[in-house]
Design a protein around this motif. Structure first.
Motif, PDB file in Angstrom:
ATOM      1  N   UNK A 118       0.865  -1.188   0.000  1.00  0.00           N
ATOM      2  CA  UNK A 118       0.000   0.000   0.000  1.00  0.00           C
ATOM      3  C   UNK A 118       0.896   1.230   0.000  1.00  0.00           C
ATOM      4  N   UNK A 119       0.693   2.104  -0.942  1.00  0.00           N
ATOM      5  CA  UNK A 119       1.502   3.320  -1.028  1.00  0.00           C
ATOM      6  C   UNK A 119       1.057   4.319   0.032  1.00  0.00           C
ATOM      7  N   UNK A 120       1.933   5.303   0.268  1.00  0.00           N
ATOM      8  CA  UNK A 120       1.597   6.348   1.236  1.00  0.00           C
ATOM      9  C   UNK A 120       2.552   6.361   2.414  1.00  0.00           C
ATOM     10  N   UNK A 121       2.513   7.438   3.169  1.00  0.00           N
ATOM     11  CA  UNK A 121       3.404   7.615   4.314  1.00  0.00           C
ATOM     12  C   UNK A 121       2.730   7.087   5.551  1.00  0.00           C
ATOM     13  N   UNK A 122       2.891   5.803   5.787  1.00  0.00           N
ATOM     14  CA  UNK A 122       2.300   5.205   6.971  1.00  0.00           C
ATOM     15  C   UNK A 122       3.345   4.972   8.055  1.00  0.00           C
ATOM     16  N   UNK A 123       3.011   4.108   8.992  1.00  0.00           N
ATOM     17  CA  UNK A 123       3.902   3.821  10.132  1.00  0.00           C
ATOM     18  C   UNK A 123       5.203   3.162   9.689  1.00  0.00           C
ATOM     19  N   UNK A 124       5.168   2.327   8.660  1.00  0.00           N
ATOM     20  CA  UNK A 124       6.384   1.673   8.169  1.00  0.00           C
ATOM     21  C   UNK A 124       7.339   2.705   7.587  1.00  0.00           C
ATOM     22  N   UNK A 125       6.795   3.613   6.817  1.00  0.00           N
ATOM     23  CA  UNK A 125       7.634   4.658   6.213  1.00  0.00           C
ATOM     24  C   UNK A 125       8.262   5.525   7.308  1.00  0.00           C
ATOM     25  N   UNK A 126       7.473   5.866   8.310  1.00  0.00           N
ATOM     26  CA  UNK A 126       7.991   6.684   9.407  1.00  0.00           C
ATOM     27  C   UNK A 126       9.105   5.952  10.173  1.00  0.00           C
ATOM     28  N   UNK A 127       8.929   4.627  10.410  1.00  0.00           N
ATOM     29  CA  UNK A 127       9.935   3.862  11.142  1.00  0.00           C
ATOM     30  C   UNK A 127      11.241   3.757  10.350  1.00  0.00           C
ATOM     31  N   UNK A 128      11.115   3.479   9.055  1.00  0.00           N
ATOM     32  CA  UNK A 128      12.316   3.379   8.227  1.00  0.00           C
ATOM     33  C   UNK A 128      13.040   4.728   8.149  1.00  0.00           C
ATOM     34  N   UNK A 129      12.272   5.796   8.012  1.00  0.00           N
ATOM     35  CA  UNK A 129      12.891   7.123   7.959  1.00  0.00           C
ATOM     36  C   UNK A 129      13.556   7.462   9.291  1.00  0.00           C
ATOM     37  N   UNK A 130      12.946   7.024  10.392  1.00  0.00           N
ATOM     38  CA  UNK A 130      13.529   7.280  11.705  1.00  0.00           C
ATOM     39  C   UNK A 130      14.859   6.545  11.865  1.00  0.00           C
ATOM     40  N   UNK A 131      14.937   5.256  11.461  1.00  0.00           N
ATOM     41  CA  UNK A 131      16.181   4.496  11.554  1.00  0.00           C
ATOM     42  C   UNK A 131      17.261   5.111  10.665  1.00  0.00           C
ATOM     43  N   UNK A 132      16.874   5.523   9.470  1.00  0.00           N
ATOM     44  CA  UNK A 132      17.837   6.156   8.565  1.00  0.00           C
ATOM     45  C   UNK A 132      18.374   7.451   9.160  1.00  0.00           C
ATOM     46  N   UNK A 133      17.503   8.228   9.812  1.00  0.00           N
ATOM     47  CA  UNK A 133      17.936   9.491  10.411  1.00  0.00           C
ATOM     48  C   UNK A 133      18.906   9.242  11.565  1.00  0.00           C
ATOM     49  N   UNK A 134      18.643   8.238  12.390  1.00  0.00           N
ATOM     50  CA  UNK A 134      19.542   7.935  13.495  1.00  0.00           C
ATOM     51  C   UNK A 134      20.937   7.519  12.995  1.00  0.00           C
TER      52      UNK A 134
END
Length: 442
Positions: free
Chosen positions: A172-188
């Motif tokens: 499913x496309x879109x900015x959901x919880x998975x996208x937020x978690x992956x972006x958070x790990x990448x930022x750390x």
């Protein structure tokens, strides 16, 4: 032949007596001069006090060396018994040890003191260079983790972008919880990457500063002039370099990387699935669990790698210890054997002269023992004996009667005993025959 050789040997011994005294005086004076230079290098205080103290000590050393070898040259060649020779050799050995202790090492300090101090400074530079390189390697060791962190960060960011654009993970496309978690790990991971990159600049700055200190120390070592002011400036640079190495050792970010890697797994907080349909929620939970497993695995890899870096032995703190010229020649004695040999030879060369005189006197005694008494007595001794004989005659002593009694065995009731006293009486002259073959009338 033997008589001529004995006379020549005796004449040679008498001829070199003045030269022996002169040689002993020159060697004692040379030792005193170098002792004075060596004492000055180890004394502290006013210039006047140092001058008089060094002068008095060097004069005492010169007198002691001259007196000791003069006594040995006078007595040792004439001691013939084995016990006496052994005792004299023991005294000579003791005197040599004392001379080396009070003068030779100071002579070596005067001859090679500056070179020994420079040797100490050169080895100190090598030690500090090795410490700086080791601290630099330890500080840069965490930089080897940078490619792995960067690759993991890019992978999380790429998955986040793919999930947002095409739903590559959940469908499913879109900015959901998975996208937020992956972006958070990448930022750390990017923050950790930025911290490692920032530490590299600090490490390079400190390493450049340390190299500058070492370059200055090498310049002080190779520059001309007295060694004392150069050693003082060298000590100042060494203290500053020690601080630079300590700061460089503390710049390592390996400990921070290990803590950050552990936080990736221990501080992982899974977000609540944001899907509206049960099926989407289920898929999001599955992906989040997969991400948790991947983050835990990556965290363990980074933590283990950082732990290996932290196991490296740290650079031990080094303290520069200045050495005086006299102390340096003792510490680095093996590097200055020629100087030590020259310093000791100045003090112990008279021993060679003493042994030469001893050998000459021993040869002279052996030659004299093999000659008859008449060949051993000198004209002066014969004249002296004749004067004694004439004095006895004038005093009323009948020398001829005493000689006849000595010739008769057992005369005066005294048994005949061998005598080692040589008679100096002249043999009686026979009557001289005249021109007609008649003896002259009395």
């Amino acid at each position: 032949m033997a008589l001529g050789a004995s006379h020549r040997l005796q004449d040679g011994i008498e001829a070199v007596e003045t030269m022996t005294r002169f040689a002993l005086a020159v060697l004692a004076l040379a030792s005193g001069v170098y002792t004075y230079l060596g004492v000055r290098s180890i004394l502290d205080g006013s210039a006047t006090a140092v001058f008089f103290a060094a002068m008095i000590y060097s004069c005492a050393v010169s007198v002691a060396i001259y007196a000791f070898w003069t006594y040995m040259a006078r007595f040792y060649p004439h001691v013939t018994s084995r016990s006496g020779r052994t005792g004299m050799l023991g005294i000579m050995a003791l005197g040599c040890v004392m001379i080396i202790a009070m003068a030779s090492w100071l002579n070596a300090a005067a001859l090679a003191g500056s070179a020994a101090v420079e040797q100490h400074l050169a080895e100190t530079i090598e030690d500090y260079t090795a410490d700086l390189d080791k601290a630099h390697q330890n500080a840069l060791a965490a930089q080897s983790l940078l490619p792995d962190i960067q690759r993991t960060s890019e992978r999380f960011q790429r998955l986040s972008d793919q999930e947002q654009r095409s739903g590559a993970l959940t469908g499913t496309t879109g900015a959901g919880s998975v996208v937020q978690l992956l972006a958070q790990m990448a930022a750390q991971l990017r923050e950790l990457q930025a911290g490692i990159a920032a530490s590299r600049d600090r490490v390079e700055t400190l390493f450049t500063e340390g190299q500058g200190r070492i370059s200055t120390m090498r310049g002080l070592l190779s520059s001309p002039g007295a060694i004392e002011p150069r050693a003082d400036a060298f000590s100042t640079e060494a203290v500053a370099l020690t601080g630079t190495i300590t700061a460089l050792e503390q710049t390592s970010i390996a400990g921070s990387v290990k803590r950050a890697a552990d936080d990736l797994s221990l501080g992982f907080i899974a977000p609540v699935a944001s899907g509206l349909e049960p099926d989407l929620i289920n898929r999001q939970d599955q992906v989040i669990a997969t991400i948790r497993t991947s983050v835990a695995a990556q965290s363990k890899v980074l933590s283990d790698a950082a732990a290996e870096i932290l196991k490296r032995p740290p650079v031990e703190e080094r303290r520069f210890v200045p050495l005086s010229a006299a102390a340096a020649v003792l510490v680095y004695a093996s590097d200055f054997i020629p100087s030590w040999a020259g310093a000791i030879s100045i003090d112990l060369l008279p021993a060679v002269l003493v042994f030469m005189l001893a050998i000459a006197h021993a040869s002279l005694r052996r030659q004299e023992e093999s000659m008859p008494f008449a060949a051993r007595i000198t004209a002066a001794e014969l004249l002296a004996a004749m004067e004694v004989q004439q004095a006895l005659v004038r005093s009323g002593v009948d020398i001829e009667a005493m000689a006849r009694r000595e010739a008769v065995p057992g005369a005066d009731g005294i048994a005949d005993e061998p005598s080692n006293i040589t008679s100096l009486d002249l043999p009686p002259k026979s009557a001289r025959i005249g021109p007609q073959g008649k003896a002259p009338q009395a």
